[in-house]
Design an enzyme around this catalytic site. Structure first.
Site, PDB file in Angstrom:
ATOM      1  N   SER A 142     -41.820 -12.015  -5.453  1.00 34.49           N
ATOM      2  CA  SER A 142     -40.464 -11.914  -5.777  1.00 34.49           C
ATOM      3  C   SER A 142     -40.016 -13.379  -5.466  1.00 34.49           C
ATOM      4  O   SER A 142     -40.443 -14.200  -4.479  1.00 34.49           O
ATOM      5  CB  SER A 142     -39.663 -11.130  -4.731  1.00 34.49           C
ATOM      6  OG  SER A 142     -38.346 -11.467  -4.657  1.00 34.49           O
ATOM      7  N   GLU A 151     -44.025   1.332  -8.445  1.00 34.45           N
ATOM      8  CA  GLU A 151     -43.621   1.779  -6.892  1.00 34.45           C
ATOM      9  C   GLU A 151     -42.175   1.235  -7.055  1.00 34.45           C
ATOM     10  O   GLU A 151     -41.934   0.153  -6.740  1.00 34.45           O
ATOM     11  CB  GLU A 151     -44.461   0.781  -6.041  1.00 34.45           C
ATOM     12  CG  GLU A 151     -45.943   1.539  -5.836  1.00 34.45           C
ATOM     13  CD  GLU A 151     -46.029   2.527  -5.156  1.00 34.45           C
ATOM     14  OE1 GLU A 151     -45.065   3.270  -4.741  1.00 34.45           O
ATOM     15  OE2 GLU A 151     -47.208   3.047  -5.013  1.00 34.45           O
ATOM     16  N   CYS A 172     -38.443   0.817   0.797  1.00 33.79           N
ATOM     17  CA  CYS A 172     -38.123   1.629  -0.166  1.00 33.79           C
ATOM     18  C   CYS A 172     -37.996   2.966   0.546  1.00 33.79           C
ATOM     19  O   CYS A 172     -37.334   3.861  -0.151  1.00 33.79           O
ATOM     20  CB  CYS A 172     -39.341   1.453  -1.257  1.00 33.79           C
ATOM     21  SG  CYS A 172     -40.747   1.323  -0.397  1.00 33.79           S
TER      22      CYS A 172
HETATM   23  P1  NAD Z   1     -36.176  -6.057  -8.235  1.00 31.42           P
HETATM   24  O1  NAD Z   1     -36.558  -4.804  -9.026  1.00 31.42           O
HETATM   25  O2  NAD Z   1     -34.906  -6.685  -8.448  1.00 31.42           O
HETATM   26  O3  NAD Z   1     -37.437  -6.987  -8.514  1.00 31.42           O
HETATM   27  C1  NAD Z   1     -38.671  -6.713  -8.295  1.00 31.42           C
HETATM   28  C2  NAD Z   1     -39.772  -7.607  -9.057  1.00 31.42           C
HETATM   29  O4  NAD Z   1     -39.373  -7.494 -10.310  1.00 31.42           O
HETATM   30  C3  NAD Z   1     -39.274  -9.239  -8.619  1.00 31.42           C
HETATM   31  O5  NAD Z   1     -40.545  -9.859  -8.503  1.00 31.42           O
HETATM   32  C4  NAD Z   1     -38.540  -9.664  -9.895  1.00 31.42           C
HETATM   33  O6  NAD Z   1     -38.478 -10.892 -10.195  1.00 31.42           O
HETATM   34  C5  NAD Z   1     -39.173  -8.739 -10.856  1.00 31.42           C
HETATM   35  N1  NAD Z   1     -38.487  -8.579 -12.150  1.00 31.42           N
HETATM   36  C6  NAD Z   1     -37.215  -8.461 -12.303  1.00 31.42           C
HETATM   37  N2  NAD Z   1     -36.749  -8.209 -13.567  1.00 31.42           N
HETATM   38  C7  NAD Z   1     -38.261  -8.089 -14.391  1.00 31.42           C
HETATM   39  C8  NAD Z   1     -38.428  -7.841 -15.694  1.00 31.42           C
HETATM   40  N3  NAD Z   1     -37.593  -7.567 -16.649  1.00 31.42           N
HETATM   41  N4  NAD Z   1     -39.696  -7.970 -16.003  1.00 31.42           N
HETATM   42  C9  NAD Z   1     -40.743  -8.262 -15.256  1.00 31.42           C
HETATM   43  N5  NAD Z   1     -40.535  -8.370 -13.734  1.00 31.42           N
HETATM   44  C10 NAD Z   1     -39.182  -8.407 -13.462  1.00 31.42           C
HETATM   45  O7  NAD Z   1     -36.665  -5.438  -6.605  1.00 31.42           O
HETATM   46  P2  NAD Z   1     -36.205  -6.182  -5.365  1.00 31.42           P
HETATM   47  O8  NAD Z   1     -34.762  -6.239  -5.236  1.00 31.42           O
HETATM   48  O9  NAD Z   1     -37.201  -7.471  -5.377  1.00 31.42           O
HETATM   49  O10 NAD Z   1     -36.606  -5.164  -4.144  1.00 31.42           O
HETATM   50  C11 NAD Z   1     -36.115  -4.048  -3.957  1.00 31.42           C
HETATM   51  C12 NAD Z   1     -36.460  -2.770  -4.546  1.00 31.42           C
HETATM   52  O11 NAD Z   1     -37.774  -2.512  -4.679  1.00 31.42           O
HETATM   53  C13 NAD Z   1     -35.857  -1.667  -3.865  1.00 31.42           C
HETATM   54  O12 NAD Z   1     -35.303  -0.765  -5.173  1.00 31.42           O
HETATM   55  C14 NAD Z   1     -36.661  -0.902  -3.309  1.00 31.42           C
HETATM   56  O13 NAD Z   1     -36.812   0.363  -3.059  1.00 31.42           O
HETATM   57  C15 NAD Z   1     -38.082  -1.190  -4.100  1.00 31.42           C
HETATM   58  N6  NAD Z   1     -39.300  -1.339  -3.407  1.00 31.42           N
HETATM   59  C16 NAD Z   1     -40.221  -0.242  -3.659  1.00 31.42           C
HETATM   60  C17 NAD Z   1     -41.573  -0.132  -3.030  1.00 31.42           C
HETATM   61  C18 NAD Z   1     -42.668   0.882  -3.127  1.00 31.42           C
HETATM   62  O14 NAD Z   1     -43.740   1.005  -2.787  1.00 31.42           O
HETATM   63  N7  NAD Z   1     -42.023   2.302  -3.984  1.00 31.42           N
HETATM   64  C19 NAD Z   1     -41.591  -1.148  -1.866  1.00 31.42           C
HETATM   65  C20 NAD Z   1     -40.758  -2.025  -1.813  1.00 31.42           C
HETATM   66  C21 NAD Z   1     -39.382  -1.914  -2.523  1.00 31.42           C
END
Ligand code: NAD
Length: 483
Positions: A177, A249, A283
Site C-alpha cells: 500500500s 481478500e 478486515c
Molecule cells: P484499498 O482497496 O484502498 O487498497 C488496497 C491496495 O490496492 C493498495 O495497495 C492500493 O494501492 C491498490 N489499488 C487501488 N486501486 C487499484 C487498482 N485499480 N488496481 C490495482 N491496485 C489498486 O484498501 P486499503 O484502504 O489499503 O485497505 C483497507 C481495506 O482492505 C479494507 O476494506 C479492509 O477490510 C481490507 N482488508 C482485507 C483483508 C483480508 O484479508 N480480507 C486484510 C486487510 C485489509
C-alpha cells in the site's frame, strides 16, 4: 532508527531508484513526522520488475521443493532475529502500538515463511490407476504472480502472499500500500540474504495506477489483492479480461453473536479484540456485536469499563495498547461514521470523539441501540467503532447476521456446544470462531465469501491458489480406432 530505505523499489535482488516517479512520503501517524521519502514506480520501473520476475521463473521452478523451502525457512529465522527492529519500523509506518507489532506482524510473517518453507518439499501430484493404463498429475506453479497489499498489516500481508507463491515455484512482483511502503522492502532484502535468486521476489511502490499496470500486464498469471471491496471489483474485472487466477481478500462487516449463556468476561474480551486491536483497522473485525437481551446490561457495563481502560498514546511506548489511525483520511471516515451513528439514533456508550492527544488519535467507540438499517451496522468503517445490537432468538439473530453483502468472518459465544456448531453451520462467512475471535494461525485457511473475497490464504488451501495441475494420461495398451 534508520527508516529511510536505500531506494524505493527492490528489483532483481537489489534496490532500484527512479527519481522521476511522483514522490511518496511515509509518515509516523502518531506525530505526522516524515520517516521516508520514496518515489512511485514509473513505467520503466514496473517494466524492470516484471521483466526480472519473468526472467527468474525458469531457474526458480527448476529448483526442488526442498531447496526452495530451505530459503523460505532461513528467511523466517532472519525475521525472528530482527523482530524488534522490524516491529519498530512497522509501528512507525502504520502507527500500530509496538505492543502489538512485537507479537503480531513480523512474527506471523515468519510463521508463514516457516510453514510454506516446510510444505514446499512435500508438494506432489497424484497417481491415478486406470486399469492397465494410468494417469498422473504434475503440480506446476502458475508463473508470474502480482501481490497487492493493504496498509493495516504490511509485512504480514507481503509474507502471506510471497511465501505460498514462492513455495510453489512462482515468482512475484509485490506492491505494498502507498500508505505503508517500508517493510515489504525489508522482506525482499531478507529473502535475498536468505539465498533467494535475484528477480524471484520484487517490490515496487505506488498507488492504484501502478497496481493496475501490474494487473493488466500479459506476462502476469495470477493476482492476489488484499484491499477494499470496490478495489477488489476493479482488480478482479481486469484480471478476468486476461483470464488470470485471482485471490481476493477484501473487506467485511462481520457479526459476533453473544448468547445469554456466554462467559461474560471472555465475550467482552473478544468484542474488544475484535473491534479495537490495531485501532479497529482489521478486515475481519466483528463490528456488529449481537448480544442476547438477558446478558446485555451486564455486557455493556463491563464493556464500557474495560474500554475506558485503554492506554492511548505513543505507539512506540510498550505500555500503549491503542494507537492512532493510519491517516487523516481514515480518521475523517471514522469520525464521519460516528456522526452518522448519532444522527441515525444510536446511543453512545463510550468514546465518540477525536482523542484529546490530537493528531490522528480517536477514542475507542461503542454504540448501543443500533438497528440493522443504520449505516454503522451496514458499512465497513475500518476504525474503532463497535455497534452493539440486541436480539431474542437464535433463528432471528442468524438471519440478521447473514443479512449483509459481506461474508469475511463471524463469531459466536455460547456455552451450549450444540448451538455453537449449529450457528457456525448457518453463518455465511469464510472464517468463523467459537468462543474466541480474530485468531488467524497460519495452519488455518483464511478468506471470505460473498463480496468479501475469492480464494483462501494460509494453510494447505493456499497451495491450491498458487499452483495448477497438469494431467498426464499414460497409455500402455494398443490404440484402437473406429476406422
Ligand atoms: P484499498 O482497496 O484502498 O487498497 C488496497 C491496495 O490496492 C493498495 O495497495 C492500493 O494501492 C491498490 N489499488 C487501488 N486501486 C487499484 C487498482 N485499480 N488496481 C490495482 N491496485 C489498486 O484498501 P486499503 O484502504 O489499503 O485497505 C483497507 C481495506 O482492505 C479494507 O476494506 C479492509 O477490510 C481490507 N482488508 C482485507 C483483508 C483480508 O484479508 N480480507 C486484510 C486487510 C485489509
Amino acid at each position: 532508527m534508520q527508516t529511510q530505505p536505500t531506494a524505493s523499489h527492490f528489483i532483481g535482488g537489489t534496490y532500484v531508484e527512479d527519481t522521476s516517479g511522483a514522490s511518496l512520503i511515509s509518515t509516523f501517524p502518531a506525530t505526522g513526522a516524515e520517516i521516508a521519502k520514496l518515489h512511485c514506480a514509473t513505467d520503466t520501473i514496473t517494466e524492470q520488475a516484471l521483466s526480472a520476475a519473468d526472467a527468474a521463473r525458469a531457474q526458480w521452478r527448476a529448483m526442488t521443493g526442498s531447496e526452495r523451502g530451505r530459503i523460505l525457512r532461513r528467511a523466517a529465522e532472519i525475521i525472528r532475529e530482527r523482530n524488534h527492529e522490524l516491529s519498530v519500523l512497522e509501528t512507525m509506518d502504520t502507527g500500530k502500538p509496538l505492543q502489538e507489532t512485537l507479537i503480531a506482524d513480523a512474527a506471523s510473517g515468519a510463521d508463514c515463511l516457516e510453514y510454506f518453507g516446510s510444505v514446499a518439499a512435500g508438494l506432489t501430484g497424484d497417481h491415478i490407476q486406470l486399469g492397465a493404463d494410468f494417469a498422473y498429475t504434475i503440480r506446476e506453479p502458475l508463473g508470474l504472480c502480482v501481490g497487492i497489499g493493504a496498509w493495516n498489516y504490511p509485512l504480514q500481508i507481503a509474507c502471506w502472499k510471497a511465501a505460498p507463491a514462492l513455495a510453489c515455484g512462482n515468482t512475484m512482483v509485490f506492491k505494498p500500500s502507498e500508505m505503508t511502503p517500508l517493510t515489504a522492502l525489508k522482506l525482499a532484502e531478507i529473502l535475498t540474504e536468505a539465498g533467494l535468486p535475484d528477480g524471484v521476489f520484487n517490490v515496487v511502490q505506488g498507488l492504484g495506477d501502478v497496481g493496475s499496470r501490474l494487473v493488466t500486464d500479459p506476462r502476469v498469471d495470477k493476482v492476489s489483492l488484499t484491499g477494499s471491496v470496490p478495489t477488489g471489483r476493479k482488480v478482479y474485472a481486469a484480471a478476468a479480461t486476461g483470464m488470470k487466477h485471482v485471490t481476493m481478500e477484501l473487506g467485511g462487516k462481520s457479526p459476533l453473536i453473544i448468547f445469554d449463556d456466554a462467559h461474560l468476561e471472555d465475550a467482552v474480551s473478544a468484542a474488544i479484540n475484535g473491534n479495537f486491536y490495531s485501532s479497529g483497522q482489521i478486515c475481519s473485525n466483528g463490528t456488529r456485536v449481537f448480544v442476547q437481551k438477558g446478558i446485555l446490561p451486564a455486557f455493556l457495563e463491563r464493556l464500557k469499563a474495560r474500554t475506558e481502560n485503554a492506554v492511548i498514546g505513543d505507539p512506540l511506548d510498550e505500555a500503549t495498547n491503542f494507537g492512532p489511525m493510519v491517516s487523516q483520511n481514515q480518521l475523517d471516515i471514522t469520525l464521519g461514521y460516528i456522526e452518522k451513528g448519532v444522527n441515525e439514533g444510536a446511543t453512545l456508550v463510550t468514546g465518540g470523539k477525536a482523542h484529546a492527544n490530537g493528531g490522528l488519535f480517536i477514542e475507542p467507540t461503542v454504540f448501543t441501540d443500533v438497528t440493522d438499517e443504520m449505516s454503522i451496522a451496514r458499512e465497513e468503517i475500518f476504525g474503532p467503532v463497535m455497534s452493539v445490537l440486541s436480539f431474542d432468538s437464535e433463528d432471528e439473530v442468524l438471519a440478521r447476521a447473514n443479512d449483509t453483502e459481506f461474508g469475511l468472518a463471524a463469531g459466536v459465544f455460547t456455552s451450549d456446544l450444540t448451538r455453537a456448531h449449529r450457528v457456525v453451520a448457518g453463518f455465511e462467512a469464510g472464517t468463523c470462531w467459537i468462543n474466541t475471535y480474530n485468531l488467524t494461525p497460519i495452519e488455518m485457511p483464511f478468506g471470505g465469501v460473498k463480496a468479501s473475497g475469492v480464494g483462501r490464504e494460509n494453510a494447505q488451501a493456499a497451495i491450491e491458489h498458487y499452483s495448477q495441475l497438469k494431467s498426464v494420461y499414460v497409455g500402455l495398451s494398443r490404440v484402437e480406432a473406429a476406422f
